[in-house]
Design a protein around this motif. Structure first.
Motif, PDB file in Angstrom:
ATOM      1  N   UNK A 265       6.075  18.986   3.150  1.00  0.00           N
ATOM      2  CA  UNK A 265       6.718  19.310   4.399  1.00  0.00           C
ATOM      3  C   UNK A 265       5.687  19.216   5.526  1.00  0.00           C
ATOM      4  N   UNK A 266       6.149  18.709   6.640  1.00  0.00           N
ATOM      5  CA  UNK A 266       5.320  18.615   7.847  1.00  0.00           C
ATOM      6  C   UNK A 266       6.106  19.183   9.023  1.00  0.00           C
ATOM      7  N   UNK A 267       5.391  19.648  10.015  1.00  0.00           N
ATOM      8  CA  UNK A 267       6.040  20.046  11.256  1.00  0.00           C
ATOM      9  C   UNK A 267       6.228  18.820  12.135  1.00  0.00           C
ATOM     10  N   UNK A 268       7.390  18.774  12.829  1.00  0.00           N
ATOM     11  CA  UNK A 268       7.663  17.681  13.769  1.00  0.00           C
ATOM     12  C   UNK A 268       8.297  18.286  15.018  1.00  0.00           C
ATOM     13  N   UNK A 269       7.901  17.769  16.165  1.00  0.00           N
ATOM     14  CA  UNK A 269       8.496  18.208  17.419  1.00  0.00           C
ATOM     15  C   UNK A 269       9.853  17.547  17.591  1.00  0.00           C
ATOM     16  N   UNK A 270      10.876  18.337  17.879  1.00  0.00           N
ATOM     17  CA  UNK A 270      12.215  17.788  18.105  1.00  0.00           C
ATOM     18  C   UNK A 270      12.251  16.940  19.381  1.00  0.00           C
ATOM     19  N   UNK A 271      11.477  17.301  20.391  1.00  0.00           N
ATOM     20  CA  UNK A 271      11.551  16.577  21.668  1.00  0.00           C
ATOM     21  C   UNK A 271      10.689  15.317  21.694  1.00  0.00           C
ATOM     22  N   UNK A 272       9.526  15.336  21.064  1.00  0.00           N
ATOM     23  CA  UNK A 272       8.630  14.176  21.131  1.00  0.00           C
ATOM     24  C   UNK A 272       8.644  13.335  19.863  1.00  0.00           C
ATOM     25  N   UNK A 273       9.069  13.916  18.740  1.00  0.00           N
ATOM     26  CA  UNK A 273       9.034  13.212  17.465  1.00  0.00           C
ATOM     27  C   UNK A 273       7.663  13.196  16.820  1.00  0.00           C
ATOM     28  N   UNK A 274       6.668  13.820  17.461  1.00  0.00           N
ATOM     29  CA  UNK A 274       5.312  13.832  16.919  1.00  0.00           C
ATOM     30  C   UNK A 274       5.175  14.783  15.742  1.00  0.00           C
ATOM     31  N   UNK A 275       4.425  14.350  14.726  1.00  0.00           N
ATOM     32  CA  UNK A 275       4.176  15.173  13.547  1.00  0.00           C
ATOM     33  C   UNK A 275       2.907  15.983  13.740  1.00  0.00           C
ATOM     34  N   UNK A 276       2.885  17.163  13.110  1.00  0.00           N
ATOM     35  CA  UNK A 276       1.769  18.090  13.270  1.00  0.00           C
ATOM     36  C   UNK A 276       1.261  18.515  11.894  1.00  0.00           C
ATOM     37  N   UNK A 277      -0.021  18.349  11.679  1.00  0.00           N
ATOM     38  CA  UNK A 277      -0.682  18.901  10.503  1.00  0.00           C
ATOM     39  C   UNK A 277      -2.086  19.256  10.953  1.00  0.00           C
ATOM     40  N   UNK A 278      -2.456  20.392  10.723  1.00  0.00           N
ATOM     41  CA  UNK A 278      -2.083  21.531   9.949  1.00  0.00           C
ATOM     42  C   UNK A 278      -1.070  22.380  10.737  1.00  0.00           C
ATOM     43  N   UNK A 279      -0.308  23.269  10.066  1.00  0.00           N
ATOM     44  CA  UNK A 279       0.718  24.042  10.753  1.00  0.00           C
ATOM     45  C   UNK A 279       0.151  24.861  11.904  1.00  0.00           C
ATOM     46  N   UNK A 280       0.854  24.836  13.032  1.00  0.00           N
ATOM     47  CA  UNK A 280       0.497  25.617  14.214  1.00  0.00           C
ATOM     48  C   UNK A 280       1.736  25.823  15.058  1.00  0.00           C
ATOM     49  N   UNK A 281       1.612  26.501  16.174  1.00  0.00           N
ATOM     50  CA  UNK A 281       2.795  26.868  16.962  1.00  0.00           C
ATOM     51  C   UNK A 281       3.167  25.833  18.009  1.00  0.00           C
ATOM     52  N   UNK A 282       2.274  24.886  18.320  1.00  0.00           N
ATOM     53  CA  UNK A 282       2.569  23.878  19.339  1.00  0.00           C
ATOM     54  C   UNK A 282       1.951  22.545  18.950  1.00  0.00           C
ATOM     55  N   UNK A 283       2.591  21.453  19.404  1.00  0.00           N
ATOM     56  CA  UNK A 283       2.040  20.120  19.166  1.00  0.00           C
ATOM     57  C   UNK A 283       0.776  19.958  20.002  1.00  0.00           C
ATOM     58  N   UNK A 284      -0.337  19.548  19.401  1.00  0.00           N
ATOM     59  CA  UNK A 284      -1.615  19.509  20.115  1.00  0.00           C
ATOM     60  C   UNK A 284      -1.630  18.664  21.396  1.00  0.00           C
ATOM     61  N   UNK A 285      -1.084  17.470  21.393  1.00  0.00           N
ATOM     62  CA  UNK A 285      -1.205  16.598  22.572  1.00  0.00           C
ATOM     63  C   UNK A 285      -0.252  16.963  23.701  1.00  0.00           C
ATOM     64  N   UNK A 286       0.905  17.511  23.342  1.00  0.00           N
ATOM     65  CA  UNK A 286       1.919  17.760  24.368  1.00  0.00           C
ATOM     66  C   UNK A 286       2.158  19.228  24.656  1.00  0.00           C
ATOM     67  N   UNK A 287       1.809  20.091  23.719  1.00  0.00           N
ATOM     68  CA  UNK A 287       2.084  21.513  23.880  1.00  0.00           C
ATOM     69  C   UNK A 287       3.513  21.885  23.530  1.00  0.00           C
ATOM     70  N   UNK A 288       4.296  20.924  23.040  1.00  0.00           N
ATOM     71  CA  UNK A 288       5.687  21.190  22.684  1.00  0.00           C
ATOM     72  C   UNK A 288       5.758  22.264  21.602  1.00  0.00           C
ATOM     73  N   UNK A 289       6.649  23.218  21.796  1.00  0.00           N
ATOM     74  CA  UNK A 289       6.778  24.324  20.840  1.00  0.00           C
ATOM     75  C   UNK A 289       8.075  24.250  20.035  1.00  0.00           C
ATOM     76  N   UNK A 290       8.811  23.151  20.161  1.00  0.00           N
ATOM     77  CA  UNK A 290      10.081  22.998  19.441  1.00  0.00           C
ATOM     78  C   UNK A 290       9.867  22.352  18.074  1.00  0.00           C
ATOM     79  N   UNK A 291       8.966  22.929  17.293  1.00  0.00           N
ATOM     80  CA  UNK A 291       8.598  22.353  16.001  1.00  0.00           C
ATOM     81  C   UNK A 291       9.579  22.769  14.910  1.00  0.00           C
ATOM     82  N   UNK A 292       9.864  21.834  14.013  1.00  0.00           N
ATOM     83  CA  UNK A 292      10.726  22.097  12.863  1.00  0.00           C
ATOM     84  C   UNK A 292      10.073  21.498  11.627  1.00  0.00           C
ATOM     85  N   UNK A 293      10.366  22.094  10.470  1.00  0.00           N
ATOM     86  CA  UNK A 293       9.862  21.579   9.203  1.00  0.00           C
ATOM     87  C   UNK A 293      10.747  20.427   8.749  1.00  0.00           C
TER      88      UNK A 293
END
Length: 104
Positions: A1-29
């Motif tokens: 499982x990976x986190x992905x931002x619903x608004x940007x489509x960017x994937x995030x690893x390691x788990x955190x509360x916001x997407x690093x490049x955009x700051x988007x907080x709408x992350x889903x597994x």
């Protein structure tokens, strides 16, 4: 499982509360493909009888890079760019994400 931002489509690893490049907080597994390729590899040499082991950086198909190890092959046969597939094994009573050579 990976986190992905619903608004940007960017994937995030390691788990955190916001997407690093955009700051988007709408992350889903979401389920990851488990596919990747070796970006870098090193062999950690041990004093016998302790076996040597490898440490790899894997570029996941979804974009993030993660550190792990490759199993089911000789350390010296691991190559940069080699396709791999994630697997979960149990080591010391805990689950561990490792990579195996991909069957392409």
């Amino acid at each position: 499982m990976l986190l992905r931002s619903r608004s940007t489509g960017g994937y995030v690893f390691y788990p955190r509360v916001a997407e690093p490049r955009t700051g988007a907080t709408d992350l889903e597994w979401v389920e990851a493909s488990g596919r990747g390729s070796i970006y870098a590899c090193t062999i950690v040499r041990q004093r016998p009888p302790t076996p040597n082991y490898n440490v790899v950086l894997v570029d996941l198909a979804e974009g993030p890079r993660m550190m792990s190890t490759v199993v089911e092959m000789e350390n010296e046969d691991i190559r940069i760019g080699m396709p791999v597939q994630a697997a979960i094994i149990e080591r010391d009573g805990a689950p561990l994400v490792v990579f195996k050579p991909a069957n392409i």
